[in-house]
Write an enzyme that holds these catalytic residues in place. Structure first.
Site, short mmCIF file in Angstrom:
data_model
loop_
_atom_site.label_atom_id
_atom_site.label_comp_id
_atom_site.label_asym_id
_atom_site.label_seq_id
_atom_site.Cartn_x
_atom_site.Cartn_y
_atom_site.Cartn_z
N PHE A 1 0.80 -1.22 0.00
CA PHE A 1 0.00 0.00 0.00
C PHE A 1 0.83 1.27 0.00
O PHE A 1 0.33 2.36 -0.30
CB PHE A 1 -0.92 0.03 1.24
CG PHE A 1 -0.20 0.42 2.51
CD1 PHE A 1 -0.01 1.77 2.83
CD2 PHE A 1 0.33 -0.53 3.37
CE1 PHE A 1 0.68 2.14 3.98
CE2 PHE A 1 1.03 -0.17 4.52
CZ PHE A 1 1.20 1.17 4.81
N LYS B 1 -1.48 -7.15 -9.38
CA LYS B 1 -2.44 -7.17 -8.27
C LYS B 1 -2.05 -6.00 -7.36
O LYS B 1 -1.13 -6.10 -6.56
CB LYS B 1 -2.31 -8.52 -7.54
CG LYS B 1 -3.55 -8.97 -6.83
CD LYS B 1 -4.01 -8.12 -5.68
CE LYS B 1 -3.24 -8.31 -4.41
NZ LYS B 1 -3.65 -7.34 -3.34
N GLU C 1 -4.96 -3.77 -2.06
CA GLU C 1 -6.41 -3.59 -1.89
C GLU C 1 -6.72 -2.32 -1.10
O GLU C 1 -7.85 -1.88 -1.03
CB GLU C 1 -7.03 -4.82 -1.21
CG GLU C 1 -6.60 -5.08 0.23
CD GLU C 1 -5.24 -5.80 0.34
OE1 GLU C 1 -4.53 -5.93 -0.67
OE2 GLU C 1 -4.91 -6.23 1.47
N LYS C 2 -5.67 -1.71 -0.51
CA LYS C 2 -5.91 -0.51 0.30
C LYS C 2 -5.90 0.77 -0.54
O LYS C 2 -6.49 1.77 -0.15
CB LYS C 2 -4.85 -0.41 1.40
CG LYS C 2 -4.91 -1.60 2.36
CD LYS C 2 -4.11 -1.34 3.60
CE LYS C 2 -4.27 -2.48 4.59
NZ LYS C 2 -3.39 -3.63 4.27
N SER D 1 5.10 -7.11 3.10
CA SER D 1 5.57 -7.58 4.41
C SER D 1 6.28 -8.93 4.31
O SER D 1 6.12 -9.66 3.32
CB SER D 1 4.38 -7.71 5.35
OG SER D 1 3.54 -8.74 4.87
N CYS E 1 9.68 1.72 3.16
CA CYS E 1 10.55 0.61 3.51
C CYS E 1 11.97 1.09 3.71
O CYS E 1 12.79 0.39 4.27
CB CYS E 1 10.51 -0.45 2.42
SG CYS E 1 11.12 0.18 0.88
N GLU F 1 9.29 -4.29 12.87
CA GLU F 1 9.18 -3.12 12.00
C GLU F 1 7.94 -2.34 12.45
O GLU F 1 6.84 -2.89 12.48
CB GLU F 1 9.01 -3.58 10.54
CG GLU F 1 8.88 -2.44 9.56
CD GLU F 1 8.60 -2.91 8.13
OE1 GLU F 1 7.87 -3.91 7.94
OE2 GLU F 1 9.12 -2.27 7.19
P1 NAD Z 1 1.38 -6.66 2.92
O1 NAD Z 1 2.32 -7.78 2.90
O2 NAD Z 1 0.32 -6.64 3.95
O3 NAD Z 1 0.62 -6.58 1.50
C1 NAD Z 1 1.35 -6.64 0.28
C2 NAD Z 1 0.56 -7.43 -0.73
O4 NAD Z 1 0.47 -8.80 -0.33
C3 NAD Z 1 -0.88 -6.92 -0.90
O5 NAD Z 1 -1.17 -6.88 -2.26
C4 NAD Z 1 -1.71 -7.95 -0.15
O6 NAD Z 1 -2.98 -8.12 -0.70
C5 NAD Z 1 -0.88 -9.22 -0.25
N1 NAD Z 1 -0.99 -10.07 0.95
C6 NAD Z 1 -0.95 -9.65 2.24
N2 NAD Z 1 -1.01 -10.71 3.07
C7 NAD Z 1 -1.09 -11.82 2.31
C8 NAD Z 1 -1.17 -13.21 2.58
N3 NAD Z 1 -1.19 -13.68 3.82
N4 NAD Z 1 -1.23 -14.06 1.55
C9 NAD Z 1 -1.20 -13.60 0.28
N5 NAD Z 1 -1.14 -12.29 -0.04
C10 NAD Z 1 -1.07 -11.41 0.95
O7 NAD Z 1 2.25 -5.31 2.96
P2 NAD Z 1 1.74 -3.81 3.11
O8 NAD Z 1 1.27 -3.61 4.52
O9 NAD Z 1 0.84 -3.46 2.00
O10 NAD Z 1 3.11 -3.02 2.90
C11 NAD Z 1 3.99 -2.69 3.93
C12 NAD Z 1 5.18 -3.62 3.95
O11 NAD Z 1 5.84 -3.58 2.69
C13 NAD Z 1 6.24 -3.20 4.97
O12 NAD Z 1 6.73 -4.34 5.60
C14 NAD Z 1 7.32 -2.55 4.11
O13 NAD Z 1 8.61 -2.56 4.66
C15 NAD Z 1 7.24 -3.39 2.89
N6 NAD Z 1 7.80 -2.71 1.75
C16 NAD Z 1 9.03 -3.15 1.31
C17 NAD Z 1 9.63 -2.52 0.24
C18 NAD Z 1 10.96 -2.97 -0.24
O14 NAD Z 1 11.34 -2.61 -1.36
N7 NAD Z 1 11.71 -3.74 0.54
C19 NAD Z 1 8.98 -1.44 -0.41
C20 NAD Z 1 7.74 -1.04 0.06
C21 NAD Z 1 7.16 -1.69 1.14
#
Ligand code: NAD
Length: 519
Positions: free
Chosen positions: A172, A196, A199-200, A249, A304, A404
């Site tokens: 998001f 994909k 969703e937020k 994440s 991140c 984090e």
């Molecule tokens: P998230 O993992 O909750 O969601 C990311 C994606 O994964 C979404 O599209 C979501 O629908 C999907 N998803 C979530 N849980 C899932 C599951 N159990 N099974 C299958 N799909 C699932 O992450 P977020 O809260 O949207 O983003 C924040 C996180 O992203 C932080 O940890 C941040 O550090 C990380 N991030 C990392 C980078 C990088 O380049 N390292 C860049 C941006 C964000």
């Protein structure tokens, strides 16, 4: 052949009938060039984090619709693969022009759905735009290699070819930049793509898809499906999808990495972080304090590459007043307010998680020198705001340090020496980025050499590389071998074919069953 304009819908006034209004809020999928409404019964509300207003509704795409998206991407692949790379580049050239044209609209959408300030939202689009610009040089980027006369009359060369259908799963926090890390590189290499979005905040991805279509991307080359775990698992399992780009994440990233790999796909997975800055006693005071505050609290800490932990060599006491003064001066408000420095965090759940981690720090003996938990923003009383928060005397066994936080919280730690500070960072499981602030070249060089982090800053707080390099998180912040964008990004979205050719008059040499060797 667009039947529906997402951006027109998003900014249209509400229709008279409540039912129509509900319907018009639905975000569409993009399948085979058609922006079509999903048949899904279940939707997720996208809420403006500053007001809780329902901005749009994201459908949980059905299995049939997902399969249709894969079919569309499969169908589009052969002719897109055979489209000259110069033509594919020109689509990107047009695409970057259209992003520039609509950057204000994109930024407004990001601020409305994600909450960051408009200025920061511009940066979100711009850092993605740079990847599109980079993809305009794909002809050069995907060049193969050639060695003439590896054996008498024989030449060997390698060609980078697209993989087929690839997919991207987005977080998001950068609704424009992260989709733009993924599909422009993938499609300019000749792949077709299924995106994909989070969703937020799916709006920016939809607007970008419209622009990509307007730029001339053929139907089916870019497809978008919405949803959460089920559609992600479908992506991991579908045998026609060859590669998955994931950012988000660790929980989701490691699941996708394992499940995708088990199904024979290549996966690049950028995940969570705990980025540290070492502050040496000889650092430039003003520049360092400004950098810590900007990188700690910018985007409400939801980057991140946010600097979430400062390790002060020789103690933090002398730095605390300057930090406090600057952090207190920051204006917390809705991202649309012109003087806002930081906006709300994404959801109420995120706010309560952040507040819980702050409290756990206090309970474990950290000193709360600035507390942003109870902030009330006039005019936006229902927003998910957390003000800048500073916890001092943090130690590495505290939960607030191990987890984090992903909010506007700066942790201050202490170390007696550079050696000890480096050891603290190297013991942390994450390895996205780390910085040092110093005027000593000797300290900087030691840090650069010994630190276990993928992206290193020297007097630079958030060292996110430009697209001619790659985004190189390491340790628990990344899984896979080939990083996002840059040379590695092109390698991720292509496979190598190596050709050995013999063009000479072939004298009869008889049959030899021995292993061929160079002659
Ligand atoms: P998230 O993992 O909750 O969601 C990311 C994606 O994964 C979404 O599209 C979501 O629908 C999907 N998803 C979530 N849980 C899932 C599951 N159990 N099974 C299958 N799909 C699932 O992450 P977020 O809260 O949207 O983003 C924040 C996180 O992203 C932080 O940890 C941040 O550090 C990380 N991030 C990392 C980078 C990088 O380049 N390292 C860049 C941006 C964000």
């Amino acid at each position: 052949a667009q039947v529906f304009s997402f951006s027109a819908m998003r900014f249209s006034t509400a229709s008279s009938a409540a039912v129509d209004h509900q319907k018009s809020l639905r975000v569409t999928n993009l399948i085979g060039g058609q922006f079509t409404e999903s048949r899904a019964q279940s939707v997720i509300d996208v809420l403006n984090p500053a007001t809780q207003e329902v901005v749009s509704q994201v459908p949980l795409t059905t299995n049939e619709e997902f399969k249709a998206a894969v079919e569309a991407a499969k169908k589009a692949f052969p002719s897109w693969k055979n489209t000259p790379v110069t033509t594919r580049q020109r689509v990107m050239l047009k695409f970057q022009e259209l992003i520039r044209r609509d950057i204000d609209k994109l930024a407004m959408n990001i601020t409305t759905e994600q909450g960051k300030t408009l200025r920061d939202a511009h940066g979100d689009v711009f850092r993605g735009l740079e990847v599109v610009e980079h993809a305009c040089g794909m002809g050069t980027l995907q060049m193969g290699e050639y060695v003439s006369n590896v054996s008498s009359g024989i030449d060997t060369y390698s060609i980078r070819e697209p993989l087929g259908v690839c997919a991207g799963i987005c977080p998001f926090n950068f609704p424009a930049m992260i989709p733009l890390w993924m599909f422009p590189v993938a499609v300019t290499c000749g792949n077709t793509f299924i995106l994909k979005p989070s969703e937020k905040d799916p709006g920016a991805a939809m607007m970008l898809a419209e622009l990509a279509m307007e730029a001339g991307l053929p139907d089916g080359v870019l497809n978008i499906v919405h949803g959460t775990n089920d559609v992600v698992n479908n992506i991991c399992d579908d045998s026609h999808i060859k590669a998955i780009s994931f950012v988000g994440s660790n929980t989701a990233g490691m699941h996708i990495y394992a499940r995708g790999a088990a199904n024979g796909k290549r996966v690049q997975s950028n995940m969570g972080a705990k980025n540290h800055a070492i502050v040496m006693p000889d650092a430039n005071v003003d520049a360092t304090l400004n950098a810590l505050v900007a990188a700690g609290f910018g985007a409400a800490g939801q980057r991140c590459m946010a600097l979430s932990t400062a390790v002060f060599v020789g103690g933090s006491q002398s730095w605390e007043e300057g930090l406090l003064e600057r952090a207190k001066a920051l204006k917390v408000s809705a991202g649309t307010e012109p003087d806002a420095d930081l906006g709300p965090v994404i959801t109420k759940q995120a706010k309560s998680r952040i507040c819980k981690l702050i409290q756990s720090g206090v309970d474990n003996g950290a000193r709360l020198i600035l507390d942003g938990r109870d902030i009330v923003v006039p005019g936006y009383e229902s927003g998910n705001f957390v003000g800048p928060t500073i916890l001092a005397d943090v130690t590495s066994n505290m939960e607030c340090y191990e987890e984090e936080i992903f909010g506007p919280v700066l942790l201050c730690m202490q170390a007696d020496s550079l050696e000890e500070a480096i050891n603290i960072i190297n013991r942390n499981k994450y390895g996205n980025g780390a910085s040092i602030f110093t005027t000593s070249g000797v300290a900087a060089r030691k840090f650069q050499h010994e630190i276990e982090a993928g992206q290193v800053g020297i007097n630079v707080p958030i060292p996110v590389p430009l697209p001619f390099f790659s985004f190189t998180g390491s340790k628990a912040s990344f899984a896979g071998d080939l990083n996002f964008y840059g040379k590695a990004g092109v390698q991720f979205f292509t496979q190598i074919k190596t050709v050995t050719q013999q063009w000479k008059d072939l004298p009869g040499q008889g049959v030899s069953l021995a292993m061929p060797t160079s002659q």
